[in-house]
Scaffold this active site. Structure first.
Site, PDB file in Angstrom:
ATOM      1  N   SER A  45      98.336  42.750  37.131  1.00  0.00           N
ATOM      2  CA  SER A  45      99.479  42.498  37.975  1.00  0.00           C
ATOM      3  C   SER A  45      99.947  41.060  37.856  1.00  0.00           C
ATOM      4  CB  SER A  45      99.104  42.781  39.446  1.00  0.00           C
ATOM      5  OG  SER A  45      98.454  44.016  39.590  1.00  0.00           O
ATOM      6  N   HIS A  81     111.588  32.390  40.519  1.00  0.00           N
ATOM      7  CA  HIS A  81     112.419  31.368  39.888  1.00  0.00           C
ATOM      8  C   HIS A  81     113.557  31.026  40.848  1.00  0.00           C
ATOM      9  CE1 HIS A  81     110.509  32.129  35.953  1.00  0.00           C
ATOM     10  NE2 HIS A  81     110.540  33.391  36.323  1.00  0.00           N
ATOM     11  N   CYS A 131      99.460  47.134  39.586  1.00  0.00           N
ATOM     12  CA  CYS A 131      98.880  48.394  39.141  1.00  0.00           C
ATOM     13  C   CYS A 131      97.753  48.750  40.110  1.00  0.00           C
ATOM     14  CB  CYS A 131      98.321  48.287  37.725  1.00  0.00           C
ATOM     15  SG  CYS A 131      99.582  48.126  36.450  1.00  0.00           S
TER      16      CYS A 131
END
Length: 270
Positions: free
Chosen positions: A120, A125, A148
């Site tokens: 994972s 950003h 996951c």
């Protein structure tokens, strides 16, 4: 539903939540615009973003394995966390996780390549921007939480919305891959979901107009949200609303609303 499922081996489903959050501000002069960018850049520097993402990791029941963070010139920042759920442990020699989510030597500058993947990751950003001919400045945050296994990124959505000044929100959630039950039957999703909105606090939803565009057969969910009420004082940078005459207030309010609608709809209004 997850608790009722008995899977053969590891849950291989990948659940990805990615979304943009926009904050809009009125900064009259070029100096104010530059000062707004400087202010927002400091408010959401890589250090603060790292703390937010570490909180997200804890909320979804995962652990931090690796952190990469960077502040940029002239503005902007990014943070990347490699995470794993409790069932996944890093191999010896890769470092463990202590209480604050950091280990010695864990941080890296963004000019290094992050080439390994685990189960994972969480990334953020920031993009502060303005145009010198326009008194409206915007601040965009892009966030991606990919997991996951049994952990779900949706559990942190409400917290993330509250961590930023969110005027417009565009969110996408998708479940990819498949896992198998004990009889070998493929499972392409392991939880019930009708809308991303189901994972947002009702008090938060009341503040927004929201629409869904979902493709249920492909396990793709899309939600857009636009703030309903606009308190002008909250959008003025270094200006008191009572210093403005009613006509100017109305003009600024219309400019702010136009900017929001264009971002929300993805269409320029002429």
């Amino acid at each position: 539903m997850e608790q009722k499922l008995k899977l053969y081996a590891f849950n291989n489903l990948t659940k990805t939540l990615s979304f943009n959050i926009y904050d809009v501000c009125y900064a009259k002069s070029r100096r104010e615009q530059a000062e707004y960018i400087e202010y927002i850049d400091e408010q959401y520097n890589s250090e603060r973003l790292t703390k937010i993402l570490c909180n997200v990791t804890e909320m979804i029941g995962a652990k931090v394995l690796y952190i990469s963070k960077q502040d940029y010139e002239p503005q902007g920042a990014s943070v990347n966390l490699l995470i794993a759920d409790d069932a996944m442990k890093p191999a010896e020699g890769t470092g463990g996780v202590i209480a604050d989510g950091l280990t010695e030597g864990m941080e890296r500058s963004s000019n290094e390549i992050m080439g390994h993947l685990d189960k994972s990751h969480v990334t953020v950003h920031t993009y502060p921007e303005y145009h010198p001919d326009n008194a409206i400045a915007t601040f965009r945050v892009d966030i991606c939480v990919s997991t996951c296994g049994k952990i779900s990124p949706l559990n942190a959505l409400d917290y993330l919305i509250g961590s930023f000044d969110s005027d417009i929100i565009t969110a996408d959630y998708r479940v990819r891959g498949f896992t198998r039950d004990m009889d070998g039957k493929k499972l392409f999703i392991d939880h019930d979901i009708r809308s991303i909105q189901d994972y947002i606090d009702s008090g938060t939803l009341e503040k927004y107009d929201a629409i869904d565009v979902n493709v249920y057969q492909s396990n793709i969910f899309h939600t857009k949200m636009l703030i309903k009420e606009l308190d002008l004082q909250n959008y003025l940078f270094k200006t008191d609303v009572y210093e403005l005459d009613p006509k100017t207030r109305l003009s600024i309010t219309n400019s702010l609303r136009r900017e929001m609608i264009e971002i929300f709809s993805g269409t320029n209004i002429y």
